[in-house]
Write a protein that holds these residues in place. Structure first.
Motif, PDB file in Angstrom:
ATOM      1  N   HIS A   1       0.805  -1.223   0.000  1.00 24.02           N
ATOM      2  CA  HIS A   1       0.000   0.000   0.000  1.00 24.02           C
ATOM      3  C   HIS A   1       0.839   1.275   0.000  1.00 24.02           C
ATOM      4  CE1 HIS A   1      -3.707  -2.278   0.597  1.00 24.02           C
ATOM      5  NE2 HIS A   1      -3.025  -3.021   1.440  1.00 24.02           N
TER       6      HIS A   1
ATOM      7  N   ARG B   1       7.764  12.177   4.297  1.00 25.80           N
ATOM      8  CA  ARG B   1       8.009  12.209   2.840  1.00 25.80           C
ATOM      9  C   ARG B   1       9.437  12.667   2.537  1.00 25.80           C
ATOM     10  NH1 ARG B   1       3.454  10.958   0.605  1.00 25.80           N
ATOM     11  NH2 ARG B   1       1.506  11.752   1.412  1.00 25.80           N
TER      12      ARG B   1
ATOM     13  N   LEU C   1      -6.107   5.602   0.776  1.00 25.53           N
ATOM     14  CA  LEU C   1      -5.924   4.340   1.495  1.00 25.53           C
ATOM     15  C   LEU C   1      -7.262   3.839   2.040  1.00 25.53           C
ATOM     16  CD1 LEU C   1      -3.866   2.244   2.673  1.00 25.53           C
ATOM     17  CD2 LEU C   1      -3.921   3.625   4.762  1.00 25.53           C
TER      18      LEU C   1
ATOM     19  N   GLN D   1       2.692   2.569   2.268  1.00 17.03           N
ATOM     20  CA  GLN D   1       2.669   3.325   3.514  1.00 17.03           C
ATOM     21  C   GLN D   1       4.069   3.485   4.102  1.00 17.03           C
ATOM     22  OE1 GLN D   1      -0.109   4.764   5.530  1.00 17.03           O
ATOM     23  NE2 GLN D   1      -0.739   4.813   3.399  1.00 17.03           N
TER      24      GLN D   1
ATOM     25  N   ARG E   1      -4.283   8.067   6.071  1.00 17.71           N
ATOM     26  CA  ARG E   1      -4.911   9.011   5.129  1.00 17.71           C
ATOM     27  C   ARG E   1      -4.027  10.238   4.896  1.00 17.71           C
ATOM     28  NH1 ARG E   1      -9.335   7.805   8.236  1.00 17.71           N
ATOM     29  NH2 ARG E   1      -9.181   9.805   9.299  1.00 17.71           N
TER      30      ARG E   1
ATOM     31  N   TRP F   1      -0.881  10.177   4.763  1.00 16.60           N
ATOM     32  CA  TRP F   1       0.139   9.715   3.818  1.00 16.60           C
ATOM     33  C   TRP F   1      -0.463   9.489   2.429  1.00 16.60           C
ATOM     34  CZ3 TRP F   1       5.220   9.765   3.934  1.00 16.60           C
ATOM     35  CH2 TRP F   1       5.918   9.003   3.009  1.00 16.60           C
ATOM     36  N   ASP F   2      -1.638   8.857   2.400  1.00 16.71           N
ATOM     37  CA  ASP F   2      -2.304   8.528   1.136  1.00 16.71           C
ATOM     38  C   ASP F   2      -3.805   8.639   1.339  1.00 16.71           C
ATOM     39  OD1 ASP F   2      -3.394   7.476  -1.174  1.00 16.71           O
ATOM     40  OD2 ASP F   2      -2.600   5.464  -0.880  1.00 16.71           O
TER      41      ASP F   2
END
Length: 148
Positions: free
Chosen positions: A27, A56, A135, A29, A129, A131-132
């Motif tokens: 995923h 990041r 997700l 993460q 969330r 992060w992405d």
């Protein structure tokens, strides 16, 4: 207990490493960010945005390049002797771990905000969330169970 020591202890518990690596590999993460979220138990948007931005930067600058080299060194590099390749791979692995520790030390300085402590599931979902945003929440269920 500080975040680094907590993360090392927690990561060594049954099922945590497998669940965390599945989130990383399947995923995309960031495992240190998820461990920080489980430790900090925050859903504060400002704290999560700051944590994701820091993660990041570390991931792009240090962690991913080192991980790519470590994984590439897993296979033989003929005519280089396996012992030399494995010795270098061990050094790269140590550098990758040092980079993850640097990230965790940076994450530990982020103020989790004034909101009451979130549940483990809420904190993981919020960090995932951050992060992405795409997700799926159920992707975090295995890690949440292992951490509980």
């Amino acid at each position: 207990m500080g975040l680094w020591n907590w993360a090392v202890d927690t990561y060594g518990r049954a099922g945590v490493a497998q669940a965390a690596l599945a989130l990383q590999d399947d995923h995309g993460q960031n495992v240190p960010l998820l461990l920080w979220a489980a430790f900090a138990r925050t859903t504060d948007p400002q704290a999560l945005a700051a944590a994701a931005a820091l993660a990041r930067t570390w991931e792009t600058t240090a962690i991913l390049p080192l991980r790519q080299v470590r994984r590439a060194l897993k296979e033989p590099l003929s005519p280089t002797p396996d012992e030399a390749r494995e010795a270098l791979r061990a050094q790269v692995k140590a550098a990758e771990l040092a980079a993850e520790r640097g990230l965790l030390e940076g994450l530990e300085t982020i103020d989790p905000g004034q909101a009451p402590l979130a549940s483990l599931g809420e904190a993981l979902a919020a960090a995932g969330r951050a992060w992405d945003p795409g997700l799926q929440p159920d992707a975090l269920a295995r890690l949440a169970r292992a951490l509980a």
